[in-house]
Design an enzyme around this catalytic site. Structure first.
Site, mmCIF file in Angstrom:
data_model
loop_
_atom_site.group_PDB
_atom_site.id
_atom_site.type_symbol
_atom_site.label_atom_id
_atom_site.label_comp_id
_atom_site.label_asym_id
_atom_site.label_seq_id
_atom_site.Cartn_x
_atom_site.Cartn_y
_atom_site.Cartn_z
ATOM 1 N N ASP A 79 3.349 6.377 -5.402
ATOM 2 C CA ASP A 79 2.136 5.772 -5.963
ATOM 3 C C ASP A 79 1.766 6.535 -7.245
ATOM 4 O O ASP A 79 1.402 7.710 -7.200
ATOM 5 C CB ASP A 79 1.020 5.893 -4.906
ATOM 6 N N HIS A 80 1.855 5.828 -8.368
ATOM 7 C CA HIS A 80 1.658 6.487 -9.663
ATOM 8 C C HIS A 80 0.201 6.901 -9.914
ATOM 9 O O HIS A 80 -0.102 7.613 -10.857
ATOM 10 C CB HIS A 80 2.156 5.588 -10.801
#
Ligand code: CAO
Length: 348
Positions: free
Chosen positions: A320-321
């Site tokens: 998850d950026h």
């Protein structure tokens, strides 16, 4: 290819798509459209209901006498916003310009096709598990900015060790699988990179976990489930292998309960028993990363002087950026692969 999502994880708290996230008592804030200052026709009781629901009355079409707004007009407005067939001015303003507006509710409708026109078809209801896991996968896919880093691990020695262990323990009835080693390597990597053992809380804080419950995707006749093995930091390879085989059986028999599938920190999706090289697993919210593993194969690897045959395991880490960045993900993969290449490093 898609990957793991726990069916209806009770703890899921990843943000949902805009229209779903909006509870009826908190529609997006009212942005007045009519600077005229003219108030829409509505009784004080209707105004009170609209205020409570966050409904902008000047955007509601009144169906009562002389355009008066009724309670059912307010309800219809809420229903339309929740169904994504209408947007409040605030939502429209928030959507970027251009075709479709960029918001989820601006998407084109699902294509309606008369398939029978093109040939014979049959219709089959999706299983309950598929419906639930599909809804979770969809939410996770559209709300989490996913990136996937691929890498390889040299598992030549580890596989030889695993085969030897299984020979030595043939009578125990416990079969040690590569996945058990990967779970232990995951725990070590989560300890080294704590932001991978985290969840975003609804209020924008990051919850860092001091426990190590690892989920694994299990393929069942009814669809995908993700049972969770608890406290993997406190368990050895044999115990993890045994629990995994019991949970996988329970999954195939459709006997997993919610307690078997909740509380996970990180998931592993292994297609190693089937095939393939790399894929892009979908993160199992509210977790922030997932490791996808494919089938190992013997490949020629340059050792500095010559090519030597090595058993190579393909890894695909989705992250998850919002929480993790690319450098951390590359480091996680390098460390994870180094543990599988030389399992003694886990003791360091
Ligand atoms: N490379 C090569 N061979 C592998 C391997 C790998 N990475 N991983 C497993 N294998 C081999 C095993 O050694 C075993 O071989 P033997 O029978 O000769 O010993 C064989 O493949 C079958 O393994 P398995 O699948 O029974 O065991 P597992 O521990 O690897 O996996 C489980 C267990 C429950 C994860 C698996 O059965 C499963 O359901 N996998 C599918 C998960 C899935 O669908 N993921 C994708 C989700 S996205 O939709």
């Amino acid at each position: 290819a898609q990957a793991a999502a726990a069916p209806a994880p009770a703890t899921a708290s990843a943000p949902a798509p805009a229209e779903r996230q909006v509870p009826t008592a908190a529609l997006p804030p009212h942005e007045p459209t009519k600077p005229s200052g003219k108030l829409p026709h509505a009784s004080p009781s209707i105004r009170k209901i609209a205020r409570e629901l966050g409904v902008p009355l000047d955007e509601v079409k009144g169906s009562g006498a002389k355009g008066r707004i009724t309670e059912s007009d307010v309800q219809s407005f809420v229903k339309a916003v929740m169904a994504g067939t209408a947007q409040t001015v605030a939502q429209k303003a928030a959507a970027p310009a251009g075709a479709g507006g960029g918001s989820l509710s601006g998407l084109l409708p699902w294509p309606k096709v008369d398939f029978e026109k093109f040939g014979p078809v049959e219709r089959k209801e999706m299983s309950r598990i598929k419906k639930i896991s599909g809804a979770n996968l969809h939410r996770n896919w559209v709300t989490i900015p996913h990136v996937t880093n691929h890498d390889d691990a040299d598992i030549t020695e580890l596989e030889a060790f695993r085969v030897q262990l299984n020979k030595e323990n043939e009578k125990s009835g416990i079969k040690v699988t590569m996945l058990a080693f990967m779970i232990k390597a995951t725990v070590a990597a989560l300890k080294k990179f704590p932001e991978f053992n985290a969840s975003l809380d609804g209020d924008g804080t990051l919850v860092l976990k001091n426990y190590f419950h690892i989920g694994f995707a299990a393929d069942t006749p009814n669809g995908l489930v993700v049972p969770v093995i608890r406290d993997c930091d406190k368990k050895g390879i044999f115990q993890i292998s045994q629990e995994m085989s019991e949970l996988a059986k329970k999954a195939r028999d459709g006997k997993l309960g919610p307690a078997d599938m909740t509380g996970g920190c990180f998931s592993i999706s292994s297609l190693g028993g089937i095939g393939g090289t790399y894929f892009t697993p979908i993160i199992n919210a509210p977790e922030v990363a997932i490791m996808g593993v494919c089938k190992s194969s013997t490949q020629p690897v340059w050792d500095g002087k010559q090519f030597v045959p090595r058993l190579i395991l393909p890894l695909s880490l989705s992250w998850d950026h919002r929480v993790i960045d690319g450098a951390a993900a590359a480091r996680f993969n390098v460390y994870f692969a180094s543990l599988l290449a030389d399992f003694r490093r886990i003791a360091l």
